[in-house]
Design a protein around this motif. Structure first.
Motif, PDB file in Angstrom:
ATOM      1  N   THR A  36       0.789  -1.372   0.139  1.00 52.98           N
ATOM      2  CA  THR A  36       0.279  -0.141  -0.162  1.00 52.98           C
ATOM      3  C   THR A  36       1.246   0.877  -0.096  1.00 52.98           C
ATOM      4  OG1 THR A  36      -1.615  -0.849   1.147  1.00 52.98           O
ATOM      5  CG2 THR A  36      -1.867   1.534   0.946  1.00 52.98           C
ATOM      6  N   TYR A  37       2.128   0.966   0.843  1.00 58.22           N
ATOM      7  CA  TYR A  37       2.596   2.946   1.173  1.00 58.22           C
ATOM      8  C   TYR A  37       3.519   2.277  -0.764  1.00 58.22           C
ATOM      9  CZ  TYR A  37       6.558   5.445   1.723  1.00 58.22           C
ATOM     10  OH  TYR A  37       7.784   6.367   1.754  1.00 58.22           O
ATOM     11  N   TRP A  38       3.960   1.728  -1.157  1.00 60.65           N
ATOM     12  CA  TRP A  38       4.723   1.894  -2.089  1.00 60.65           C
ATOM     13  C   TRP A  38       3.586   2.415  -3.593  1.00 60.65           C
ATOM     14  CZ3 TRP A  38       9.579   3.367  -2.508  1.00 60.65           C
ATOM     15  CH2 TRP A  38      10.322   3.502  -1.443  1.00 60.65           C
ATOM     16  N   THR A  39       2.696   1.375  -3.744  1.00 58.88           N
ATOM     17  CA  THR A  39       1.416   1.912  -4.380  1.00 58.88           C
ATOM     18  C   THR A  39       0.907   2.965  -4.397  1.00 58.88           C
ATOM     19  OG1 THR A  39       0.269  -0.245  -4.337  1.00 58.88           O
ATOM     20  CG2 THR A  39      -0.615   1.566  -4.823  1.00 58.88           C
ATOM     21  N   ASN A  40       0.984   3.973  -3.050  1.00 59.78           N
ATOM     22  CA  ASN A  40       0.694   5.522  -2.869  1.00 59.78           C
ATOM     23  C   ASN A  40       2.302   6.394  -3.411  1.00 59.78           C
ATOM     24  OD1 ASN A  40      -1.679   4.607  -2.112  1.00 59.78           O
ATOM     25  ND2 ASN A  40      -1.204   4.702   0.327  1.00 59.78           N
ATOM     26  N   ARG A  41       3.033   5.729  -3.896  1.00 64.40           N
ATOM     27  CA  ARG A  41       4.426   6.504  -3.160  1.00 64.40           C
ATOM     28  C   ARG A  41       4.530   6.743  -4.935  1.00 64.40           C
ATOM     29  NH1 ARG A  41       9.471   6.789  -0.979  1.00 64.40           N
ATOM     30  NH2 ARG A  41      10.441   8.280  -1.887  1.00 64.40           N
TER      31      ARG A  41
ATOM     32  N   ASN B 297      18.134   3.094  11.018  1.00 64.42           N
ATOM     33  CA  ASN B 297      18.509   3.060  11.446  1.00 64.42           C
ATOM     34  C   ASN B 297      18.751   3.285  12.748  1.00 64.42           C
ATOM     35  OD1 ASN B 297      21.824   0.661  11.070  1.00 64.42           O
ATOM     36  ND2 ASN B 297      20.100   0.263  10.906  1.00 64.42           N
ATOM     37  N   HIS B 298      18.235   4.787  12.833  1.00 65.11           N
ATOM     38  CA  HIS B 298      17.855   5.939  13.216  1.00 65.11           C
ATOM     39  C   HIS B 298      16.579   5.463  14.075  1.00 65.11           C
ATOM     40  CE1 HIS B 298      15.832   7.531   9.727  1.00 65.11           C
ATOM     41  NE2 HIS B 298      14.700   7.470  11.151  1.00 65.11           N
ATOM     42  N   LEU B 299      15.797   4.832  13.519  1.00 68.82           N
ATOM     43  CA  LEU B 299      15.046   4.548  14.688  1.00 68.82           C
ATOM     44  C   LEU B 299      14.907   3.860  15.969  1.00 68.82           C
ATOM     45  CD1 LEU B 299      11.875   4.014  12.228  1.00 68.82           C
ATOM     46  CD2 LEU B 299      12.740   5.785  13.559  1.00 68.82           C
ATOM     47  N   PHE B 300      16.348   2.923  15.448  1.00 69.76           N
ATOM     48  CA  PHE B 300      16.738   2.061  16.809  1.00 69.76           C
ATOM     49  C   PHE B 300      17.965   2.306  17.906  1.00 69.76           C
ATOM     50  CE2 PHE B 300      14.692  -0.078  13.894  1.00 69.76           C
ATOM     51  CZ  PHE B 300      13.591  -1.091  14.375  1.00 69.76           C
TER      52      PHE B 300
ATOM     53  N   TYR C 139      13.583  12.675   2.675  1.00 73.81           N
ATOM     54  CA  TYR C 139      12.796  12.069   3.962  1.00 73.81           C
ATOM     55  C   TYR C 139      10.893  12.351   4.133  1.00 73.81           C
ATOM     56  CZ  TYR C 139      16.173   8.701   5.390  1.00 73.81           C
ATOM     57  OH  TYR C 139      17.561   7.966   5.859  1.00 73.81           O
ATOM     58  N   THR C 140      11.311  13.738   4.666  1.00 73.92           N
ATOM     59  CA  THR C 140      10.028  14.033   4.889  1.00 73.92           C
ATOM     60  C   THR C 140       8.702  14.957   3.733  1.00 73.92           C
ATOM     61  OG1 THR C 140      10.865  16.452   4.274  1.00 73.92           O
ATOM     62  CG2 THR C 140      10.841  15.505   6.672  1.00 73.92           C
ATOM     63  N   CYS C 141       9.547  14.103   2.483  1.00 70.87           N
ATOM     64  CA  CYS C 141       8.063  14.356   1.782  1.00 70.87           C
ATOM     65  C   CYS C 141       8.077  13.284   0.921  1.00 70.87           C
ATOM     66  CB  CYS C 141       9.552  14.713   0.010  1.00 70.87           C
ATOM     67  SG  CYS C 141      10.394  16.969   0.096  1.00 70.87           S
ATOM     68  N   THR C 142       8.120  12.625   1.855  1.00 70.66           N
ATOM     69  CA  THR C 142       7.626  11.445   1.714  1.00 70.66           C
ATOM     70  C   THR C 142       6.036  11.186   3.165  1.00 70.66           C
ATOM     71  OG1 THR C 142       8.658   9.916   2.977  1.00 70.66           O
ATOM     72  CG2 THR C 142       9.292  10.326   0.333  1.00 70.66           C
ATOM     73  N   ASP C 143       5.364   9.653   2.681  1.00 74.78           N
ATOM     74  CA  ASP C 143       4.605   9.701   3.918  1.00 74.78           C
ATOM     75  C   ASP C 143       5.313   9.276   5.102  1.00 74.78           C
ATOM     76  OD1 ASP C 143       2.636   8.967   5.620  1.00 74.78           O
ATOM     77  OD2 ASP C 143       1.313   8.683   4.959  1.00 74.78           O
ATOM     78  N   ILE C 144       6.123   9.830   6.446  1.00 74.17           N
ATOM     79  CA  ILE C 144       7.305   9.702   6.635  1.00 74.17           C
ATOM     80  C   ILE C 144       6.840   8.915   7.947  1.00 74.17           C
ATOM     81  CG2 ILE C 144       7.224  11.654   7.978  1.00 74.17           C
ATOM     82  CD1 ILE C 144      10.069  11.174   7.951  1.00 74.17           C
ATOM     83  N   ASP C 145       5.771   8.398   8.556  1.00 71.62           N
ATOM     84  CA  ASP C 145       4.671   8.609   8.967  1.00 71.62           C
ATOM     85  C   ASP C 145       4.589   6.922   9.371  1.00 71.62           C
ATOM     86  OD1 ASP C 145       5.198  10.423  11.078  1.00 71.62           O
ATOM     87  OD2 ASP C 145       2.894  10.547  10.679  1.00 71.62           O
ATOM     88  N   ALA C 146       4.008   6.610   8.075  1.00 73.04           N
ATOM     89  CA  ALA C 146       3.897   5.279   7.307  1.00 73.04           C
ATOM     90  C   ALA C 146       5.225   4.175   7.236  1.00 73.04           C
ATOM     91  CB  ALA C 146       3.011   5.410   5.863  1.00 73.04           C
ATOM     92  N   MET C 147       6.009   5.345   6.392  1.00 70.20           N
ATOM     93  CA  MET C 147       7.605   4.827   6.389  1.00 70.20           C
ATOM     94  C   MET C 147       8.663   4.569   7.802  1.00 70.20           C
ATOM     95  SD  MET C 147       9.420   3.775   3.846  1.00 70.20           S
ATOM     96  CE  MET C 147       8.847   2.054   4.183  1.00 70.20           C
ATOM     97  N   GLU C 148       8.128   5.199   8.361  1.00 69.59           N
ATOM     98  CA  GLU C 148       8.501   4.467   9.680  1.00 69.59           C
ATOM     99  C   GLU C 148       7.859   3.895  10.917  1.00 69.59           C
ATOM    100  OE1 GLU C 148       8.877   7.764  12.430  1.00 69.59           O
ATOM    101  OE2 GLU C 148      10.640   8.641  10.972  1.00 69.59           O
ATOM    102  N   ASN C 149       6.463   3.547  10.454  1.00 72.46           N
ATOM    103  CA  ASN C 149       6.009   2.517  10.977  1.00 72.46           C
ATOM    104  C   ASN C 149       6.197   1.377  10.008  1.00 72.46           C
ATOM    105  OD1 ASN C 149       3.699   1.082  12.726  1.00 72.46           O
ATOM    106  ND2 ASN C 149       2.436   1.293  10.712  1.00 72.46           N
ATOM    107  N   ILE C 150       6.413   1.015   9.079  1.00 71.42           N
ATOM    108  CA  ILE C 150       6.805   0.061   8.570  1.00 71.42           C
ATOM    109  C   ILE C 150       8.438  -0.827   8.521  1.00 71.42           C
ATOM    110  CG2 ILE C 150       7.568  -1.066   5.782  1.00 71.42           C
ATOM    111  CD1 ILE C 150       5.316   0.619   4.560  1.00 71.42           C
ATOM    112  N   ALA C 151       9.209   0.160   9.298  1.00 68.83           N
ATOM    113  CA  ALA C 151      10.650   0.528   8.971  1.00 68.83           C
ATOM    114  C   ALA C 151      10.737  -0.257  10.757  1.00 68.83           C
ATOM    115  CB  ALA C 151      11.387   1.862   9.397  1.00 68.83           C
TER     116      ALA C 151
END
Length: 252
Positions: free
Chosen positions: A10-15, A156-159, A183-195
């Protein structure tokens, strides 16, 4: 399909449309020539239609297009249908020469020992089961076939707090330079949730990759940690200073 794989799709479809615009920019700039020269540097075969290359996670088709332009026989796969539509559009007449297929990188519908080369960019970190993917890639490579995997420790910065600080410093430098923040040009919340859910975000790479590829059976594994200096634009170098792209070259 697992819940996580559905989220990723879903993320990459929207992206897809926005990512396609990025690829179009690369195709019409010096980035295309940088990447072509780099790929030729590490592909141990002369460009010709007898060399079969599999582009895994082709996205909007950048690798498939620039390798087809060099004369290789290209098969390009992606899990996201919308990405493949963008790729075919970006390829134009070249789409007649590229075999685009919708497929899971972790479960390939190809016979054993079909390809001379596998190329992939910014994909492995985003996989639910990267070890299974590597096993599949090994399976479909011919003997002495080559895997070229360009990737980075994107999240990695999330950990890691120290890496988080470096990431935040990148954002400040980008803002000060008045350029687009990739980074912020994308849906950063959705991507970080996946990451946070995929296994490689918190793992030290490419050390992990070297260990797994060796266990799977690859005979020679070379890591080129500074490949980013060859292929990134000045804007990418500012955006991703704390997450340098590496190249893993593995020979079956």
């Amino acid at each position: 399909m697992t819940k996580l794989l559905q989220e990723i799709q879903t993320y990459w479809t929207n992206r897809a449309e926005g990512y396609s615009q990025v690829n179009q920019g690369e195709l019409h700039s010096e980035q295309k020539h940088k990447w072509q020269q780099t790929l030729l540097q590490y592909i141990p075969f002369k460009a010709n239609k007898n060399i079969k290359i599999l582009d895994i996670g082709t996205g909007p088709g950048f690798f498939a297009i620039i390798l087809a332009q060099l004369g290789f026989d290209i098969t390009a796969i992606d899990y996201t249908e919308q990405m493949l539509l963008e790729a075919k559009q970006n390829a134009g007449k070249l789409s007649e020469q590229i075999d685009f297929q919708q497929m899971d990188a972790q479960n390939l519908n190809f016979p054993d020992k079909k390809f001379d080369v596998i190329v992939t960019r910014n994909l492995t970190w985003n996989l639910e089961n990267p070890q299974q993917a590597y096993s599949e890639w090994y399976r479909v490579l011919k003997k002495d076939g080559v895997l070229l995997n360009f990737d980075a420790n994107w999240y990695n910065h999330l950990f890691d707090e120290q890496k988080r600080q470096a990431y935040e410093e990148d954002r400040k430098i980008v803002a000060k330079a008045h350029i687009d923040d990739h980074y912020t040009c994308t849906d950063i919340d959705a991507m970080e949730n996946i990451a946070r859910q995929v296994p490689l975000s918190g793992i030290n790479r490419p050390d992990w990759d070297r260990e797994i590829l060796t266990k799977i059976g690859f005979t020679t594994i070379n890591i080129i940690p500074d490949i980013w200096q060859q292929v990134w634009s000045d804007e990418e170098k500012l955006n991703y200073a704390s997450t340098p792209m590496f190249l893993i070259k593995a020979i079956k």
